[in-house]
Design a protein around this motif. Structure first.
Motif, PDB file in Angstrom:
ATOM      1  N   SER B  97     -18.378  -3.176  -2.269  1.00 14.92           N
ATOM      2  CA  SER B  97     -19.195  -4.086  -3.053  1.00 14.92           C
ATOM      3  C   SER B  97     -19.596  -3.486  -4.385  1.00 14.92           C
ATOM      4  N   ARG B  98     -20.002  -4.354  -5.251  1.00 14.38           N
ATOM      5  CA  ARG B  98     -20.327  -3.981  -6.616  1.00 14.38           C
ATOM      6  C   ARG B  98     -21.688  -4.574  -6.977  1.00 14.38           C
ATOM      7  N   LEU B 102     -24.115 -11.403  -6.082  1.00 13.94           N
ATOM      8  CA  LEU B 102     -24.753 -11.665  -4.804  1.00 13.94           C
ATOM      9  C   LEU B 102     -23.964 -11.032  -3.668  1.00 13.94           C
ATOM     10  N   LEU B 103     -24.697 -10.431  -2.783  1.00 14.05           N
ATOM     11  CA  LEU B 103     -24.048  -9.850  -1.618  1.00 14.05           C
ATOM     12  C   LEU B 103     -23.410 -10.946  -0.786  1.00 14.05           C
ATOM     13  N   THR B 104     -22.231 -10.727  -0.381  1.00 12.72           N
ATOM     14  CA  THR B 104     -21.535 -11.692   0.460  1.00 12.72           C
ATOM     15  C   THR B 104     -21.361 -11.104   1.849  1.00 12.72           C
ATOM     16  N   ALA B 105     -20.764 -11.850   2.696  1.00 14.11           N
ATOM     17  CA  ALA B 105     -20.584 -11.370   4.066  1.00 14.11           C
ATOM     18  C   ALA B 105     -19.747 -10.096   4.082  1.00 14.11           C
ATOM     19  N   ASN B 106     -20.048  -9.264   5.040  1.00 14.69           N
ATOM     20  CA  ASN B 106     -19.268  -8.047   5.260  1.00 14.69           C
ATOM     21  C   ASN B 106     -19.322  -7.072   4.098  1.00 14.69           C
ATOM     22  N   GLU B 107     -20.461  -6.946   3.446  1.00 10.49           N
ATOM     23  CA  GLU B 107     -20.631  -5.901   2.437  1.00 10.49           C
ATOM     24  C   GLU B 107     -21.110  -4.664   3.170  1.00 10.49           C
ATOM     25  N   LYS B 108     -20.303  -4.192   4.066  1.00 11.49           N
ATOM     26  CA  LYS B 108     -20.797  -3.164   4.960  1.00 11.49           C
ATOM     27  C   LYS B 108     -20.571  -1.774   4.399  1.00 11.49           C
ATOM     28  N   LEU B 109     -21.376  -0.852   4.905  1.00 14.18           N
ATOM     29  CA  LEU B 109     -21.271   0.549   4.530  1.00 14.18           C
ATOM     30  C   LEU B 109     -20.405   1.280   5.551  1.00 14.18           C
TER      31      LEU B 109
END
Lengths: 112, 120
Positions: B97-98, B102-109
């Motif tokens: 992610s950047r 807006l955060l979208t689904a699956n912006e996982k770490l």
């Protein structure tokens, strides 16, 4: 600043019993993530919830995001010894940031 | 690589010694994070990079802590004049992610295995 709390801190259950951990944020969250950390391991992503009131299931795990988007829960049905670990919830600081605030975690022990 | 790689896995330092911890994120991941995890606690945010730019270092506990990611890939967390309270596991995480959208689904770490630092 934003705080994310979790209860309970520890939970010991007999294998086959259910388990629930609760996560509460001091502010409204755009989304919430859950991670599992096995003893001696690193956090591993489980799921992300985005919508108010959202419920997602992964086999025996049920995740829920509160209507106000300030709380969440993880419920495990019929625990197994493989469920042992610490479960963390994490919320972003804001809608556009990437900095996640982690809760202190709930450590689950499952007795065979 | 297939995952986030951190080295060394364990580091023992004498109080006052400088240490450098390395993180090699998943190839192509824009964002890189450093977290500090004390025993029995959740990960505490230290700093965040988007490519080579350090966009947030608000979690660094003191000016003895310094992080860099000069080419937008590998990152190094340096701790100068280590103190006993620096003893912890230092976790690196990366994501696709950047910041700024807006955060979208699956912006996982994706976390590495961490470096366990013990300061004697």
């Amino acid at each position: 600043g934003q705080q994310v709390m979790q209860i309970p801190q520890y939970q010991h259950v007999q294998e086959g019993e259910d388990f629930t951990t609760y996560c509460n944020s001091s502010t409204t969250l755009s989304n919430i993530q859950w991670y599992k950390q096995r003893p001696g391991g690193h956090p591993v992503f489980l799921i992300q919830l985005v919508k108010s009131g959202e419920v997602k299931k992964q086999k025996r795990l049920t995740f829920q995001f509160g209507e106000a988007k300030k709380n969440s829960s993880l419920h495990i049905t019929a625990t197994q010894t493989t469920d042992v670990g610490t479960y963390f919830c994490a919320g972003p600081l804001d809608n556009y940031g990437q900095n996640f605030v982690f809760g202190p975690g709930t450590r689950l022990s499952v007795l065979p | 690589g297939a995952g986030v790689s951190q080295s060394p896995r364990y580091k023992v330092a004498k109080r006052g010694q400088d240490v450098a911890l390395r993180c090699d994120p998943i190839s192509g991941h824009v964002s890189l994070f450093w977290y500090q995890q004390a025993l029995g606690q959740g990960p505490e945010f230290l700093t965040y990079f988007q490519n080579e730019a350090q966009l947030d270092k608000s979690g660094l506990p003191s000016d003895r802590f310094f992080a860099e990611r000069p080419e937008g890939s590998v990152s190094t967390l340096k701790i100068q004049r280590t103190q006993q309270e620096d003893s912890a596991v230092y976790l690196c995480a990366s994501s696709q992610s950047r910041q700024g959208r807006l955060l979208t689904a699956n912006e996982k770490l994706f976390f590495g295995s961490g470096t366990q630092l013990s300061v004697l």
